[in-house]
Design an enzyme around this catalytic site. Structure first.
Site, PDB file in Angstrom:
ATOM      1  N   LYS A 208      66.634  77.142  22.282  1.00 57.91           N
ATOM      2  CA  LYS A 208      67.081  75.747  22.167  1.00 57.91           C
ATOM      3  C   LYS A 208      68.480  75.648  21.574  1.00 57.91           C
ATOM      4  CE  LYS A 208      62.729  73.536  22.911  1.00 57.91           C
ATOM      5  NZ  LYS A 208      61.546  72.872  22.410  1.00 57.91           N
ATOM      6  N   ARG A 248      55.804  79.060  21.864  1.00 58.55           N
ATOM      7  CA  ARG A 248      56.101  78.810  23.288  1.00 58.55           C
ATOM      8  C   ARG A 248      57.463  79.432  23.569  1.00 58.55           C
ATOM      9  NH1 ARG A 248      58.872  75.067  26.317  1.00 58.55           N
ATOM     10  NH2 ARG A 248      57.926  74.495  28.312  1.00 58.55           N
TER      11      ARG A 248
HETATM   12  N1  HH2 Z   1      59.888  72.298  24.832  1.00 62.69           N
HETATM   13  C1  HH2 Z   1      60.232  72.111  26.117  1.00 62.69           C
HETATM   14  C2  HH2 Z   1      59.286  71.728  27.074  1.00 62.69           C
HETATM   15  N2  HH2 Z   1      57.991  71.577  26.731  1.00 62.69           N
HETATM   16  N3  HH2 Z   1      56.297  71.648  25.088  1.00 62.69           N
HETATM   17  C3  HH2 Z   1      55.925  71.837  23.815  1.00 62.69           C
HETATM   18  N4  HH2 Z   1      54.640  71.695  23.465  1.00 62.69           N
HETATM   19  N5  HH2 Z   1      56.834  72.185  22.845  1.00 62.69           N
HETATM   20  C4  HH2 Z   1      58.150  72.348  23.125  1.00 62.69           C
HETATM   21  O1  HH2 Z   1      58.937  72.651  22.186  1.00 62.69           O
HETATM   22  C5  HH2 Z   1      58.589  72.144  24.470  1.00 62.69           C
HETATM   23  C6  HH2 Z   1      57.620  71.782  25.437  1.00 62.69           C
HETATM   24  C7  HH2 Z   1      61.660  72.322  26.536  1.00 62.69           C
HETATM   25  O2  HH2 Z   1      61.863  73.661  26.912  1.00 62.69           O
HETATM   26  P1  HH2 Z   1      61.891  74.202  28.421  1.00 62.69           P
HETATM   27  O3  HH2 Z   1      60.578  74.006  29.082  1.00 62.69           O
HETATM   28  O4  HH2 Z   1      62.387  75.592  28.404  1.00 62.69           O
HETATM   29  O5  HH2 Z   1      63.007  73.346  29.123  1.00 62.69           O
HETATM   30  P2  HH2 Z   1      62.962  72.150  30.151  1.00 62.69           P
HETATM   31  O6  HH2 Z   1      62.218  71.024  29.528  1.00 62.69           O
HETATM   32  O7  HH2 Z   1      64.413  71.833  30.411  1.00 62.69           O
HETATM   33  O8  HH2 Z   1      62.248  72.609  31.403  1.00 62.69           O
END
Ligand code: HH2
Length: 285
Positions: A208, A248
């Site tokens: 992040k 995660r």
């Molecule tokens: N962060 C993201 C998405 N989903 N779910 C939970 N429970 N906790 C988190 O911190 C979280 C999440 C964002 O990360 P990422 O999936 O890599 O990115 P994007 O939303 O751009 O697909």
């Protein structure tokens, strides 16, 4: 039959974004066949859960129509769920329901609104805190006391979900969702308070932007996403050592090593599927 983990270490949830625009791996696994291959790779690397998502939640991400989100995630869930536990990362009820039918057993809900769906479907639920929506959440996040506000919200959500009959409820402070870098660090420092709520804590710091800022080069340029593994591992290890029961992550193999290093903790040994314990104590340090 979905394998269930017997790991006596914090769990590792591998991120599988079937999206063209996710902040770190956008486009890499957008093709369904590539996503399934990546899922199997994460299984081989030791992922306990694969978190499949079809809509980015990054700041100002475009929203995805339901039929398109379904087209992205359902074939991937169908292919992976016989081999590993699958969670669905969505804020849409229709997508959550179809994903459970396809084999997902955990609804990872960054909007913290889908507990009635999880209760109705008889699956687990992740309640994540966020301030605002992807459209505006990073404009000017403000809290009088971020730790108090986030813990009060999560405690309330978790109790509501438990009251609705959901046996497996996770809480997640939502790192980067309507939070400045300082807010994220304050929440990481407050693991004892989060664990003390009494529900298993999921922490998602992986790659992040606050980690990029902390690792900026001399001229102030933030470290790019593919240079954020050290910070991702450091924060995941910190969180697990202070009682997070699951992290995660994008980098599964390295995180599984970190989880093994942390080993059994009072909260990690509880694992998923157990009822939340009001007696669960913060990890003493
Ligand atoms: N962060 C993201 C998405 N989903 N779910 C939970 N429970 N906790 C988190 O911190 C979280 C999440 C964002 O990360 P990422 O999936 O890599 O990115 P994007 O939303 O751009 O697909």
């Amino acid at each position: 039959m979905v394998p269930t983990t017997t790991e006596k270490r914090p769990l590792v949830m591998g991120i599988l974004n079937v999206t063209p625009d996710s902040f770190s791996d956008g486009g890499e696994w957008f093709d369904g066949a590539r996503a399934i291959t990546r899922g199997h790779q994460m299984i081989a690397e030791g992922a306990d859960i694969v978190d499949v998502g079809g809509e980015s939640t990054r700041p100002r991400a475009a929203s995805v129509p339901t039929d398109e989100e379904l087209r992205r995630v359902i074939p991937v869930i169908e292919a992976l769920s016989p081999h590993v536990r699958v969670s669905i990362d969505t804020t849409k009820e229709e997508v959550a329901r179809a994903s459970v039918e396809a084999g997902a057993t955990l609804i990872n809900d960054v909007s913290a609104s889908l507990w009635p769906t999880a209760a109705d479907c008889g699956v687990g639920w992740v309640a994540m805190h966020r301030q605002g929506t992807p459209a505006d959440m990073q404009d000017d996040p403000h809290y009088d006391d971020v730790v108090a506000e986030v813990t009060a919200f999560l405690a309330d959500q978790a109790r509501t979900a438990t009251g609705a009959g959901i046996a497996e409820v996770w809480i997640d402070p939502g790192i980067g969702f309507g939070k400045t870098g300082r807010h994220n660090l304050e929440l990481l420092a407050a693991m004892d308070e989060l664990v003390g709520i009494g529900y298993p804590v999921l922490m998602g710091t992986s790659r992040k932007s606050f980690l990029g800022t902390l690792a900026a080069s001399a001229d102030g340029t933030p470290a790019p996403v593919d240079h954020r593994l050290p910070g991702s591992l450091a924060t995941a290890t910190w969180a697990m050592a202070r009682g997070a029961a699951m992290v995660r992550v994008h980098d599964v193999a390295a995180s599984v090593q970190a989880a093994a290093l942390v080993g059994p903790t009072p909260t990690a040994t509880a694992g998923p599927g157990l009822s939340p314990s009001p007696d669960r104590k913060p990890v003493a340090r």
